[in-house]
Design an enzyme around this catalytic site. Structure first.
Site, PDB file in Angstrom:
ATOM      1  N   LYS A 193       0.437   4.775   7.050  1.00 24.43           N
ATOM      2  CA  LYS A 193      -0.062   5.276   6.083  1.00 24.43           C
ATOM      3  C   LYS A 193       0.655   6.880   6.002  1.00 24.43           C
ATOM      4  O   LYS A 193       1.667   7.134   6.789  1.00 24.43           O
ATOM      5  CB  LYS A 193      -0.870   5.137   6.831  1.00 24.43           C
TER       6      LYS A 193
ATOM      7  N   SER B 133       0.993  -1.776   0.305  1.00 23.95           N
ATOM      8  CA  SER B 133       0.094  -0.264   0.031  1.00 23.95           C
ATOM      9  C   SER B 133       0.746   1.285   0.092  1.00 23.95           C
ATOM     10  O   SER B 133       0.176   2.530  -0.500  1.00 23.95           O
ATOM     11  CB  SER B 133      -0.786   0.213   1.027  1.00 23.95           C
TER      12      SER B 133
END
Length: 198
Positions: free
Chosen positions: A101, A49
């Site tokens: 993230k 990701s």
């Protein structure tokens, strides 16, 4: 009586000897645990990701000082963490999983997803860490499912970020589960800031 006092003295000497021998080991264990929980830690990346910035099997060094610490079922923190736009953070993801993230929206920011981009306070962000041509789909257009996570605040295609929350996205925008799916992240779920990777 004399026999008993000699036994007691012998037991005390033996106990003191073992305490003296084990103290450096116990101190080292305490120091390592304290350092790992509250100061700095290595993490191995699993997943894609955050590509191309961070690849699967990369190691990241994470500064935990100043961030909430998870100790068993308890979260310990005194001050809100110091977070800047584009910081890469380790945070509580879905369930017991930790996620890596990038912070895109800060408290007070107005965000809007539009035409494959995210706008912050009606300005398009310069994001050199994204692969050329990648689109940032709005939550309503995401191919990944929306997931309700306790403590997070679900989002739509636009809105204002309340105090104590951040909006996070993966750099691999088209294949990342992030705030578009599980909402804005409260500061109490932030575990640390990436310093470097290798």
């Amino acid at each position: 009586m004399k026999f008993n006092s000699e036994i007691i003295r012998s037991i005390r000497q033996s106990a003191f000897h073992w305490i003296k021998l084990s103290f450096p080991i116990l101190f080292a264990i305490f120091f390592i645990l304290y350092f790992r929980i509250f100061v700095i830690q290595f993490y191995l990346i699993s997943g894609t990701s955050m590509m191309p910035s961070y690849k699967e099997s990369d190691w990241v060094l994470v500064k935990k000082w100043g961030f909430p610490a998870q100790v068993g079922p308890w979260v310990l923190y005194i001050l809100e963490p110091d977070v800047d736009r584009f910081d890469v953070l380790v945070l509580d993801g879905i369930g017991a999983e930790l996620s890596l993230k990038r912070v895109v929206g800060l408290p007070g920011d107005f965000f809007r997803f539009s035409e494959g981009r995210i706008l912050i306070n009606d300005s398009s962000l310069e994001e050199p860490f994204l692969n050329s041509g990648y689109k940032t789909q709005a939550p309503s257009a995401s191919i990944l499912p929306v997931i309700g996570v306790s403590g997070n605040i679900g989002i739509g295609d636009s809105g204002r970020i309340p105090p104590g929350y951040v909006l996070v996205l993966g750099d691999n925008r088209e294949f990342s589960t992030d705030s578009r799916n599980y909402g804005l992240i409260p500061f109490k779920k932030l575990r640390g800031k990436v310093i470097t990777s290798f």
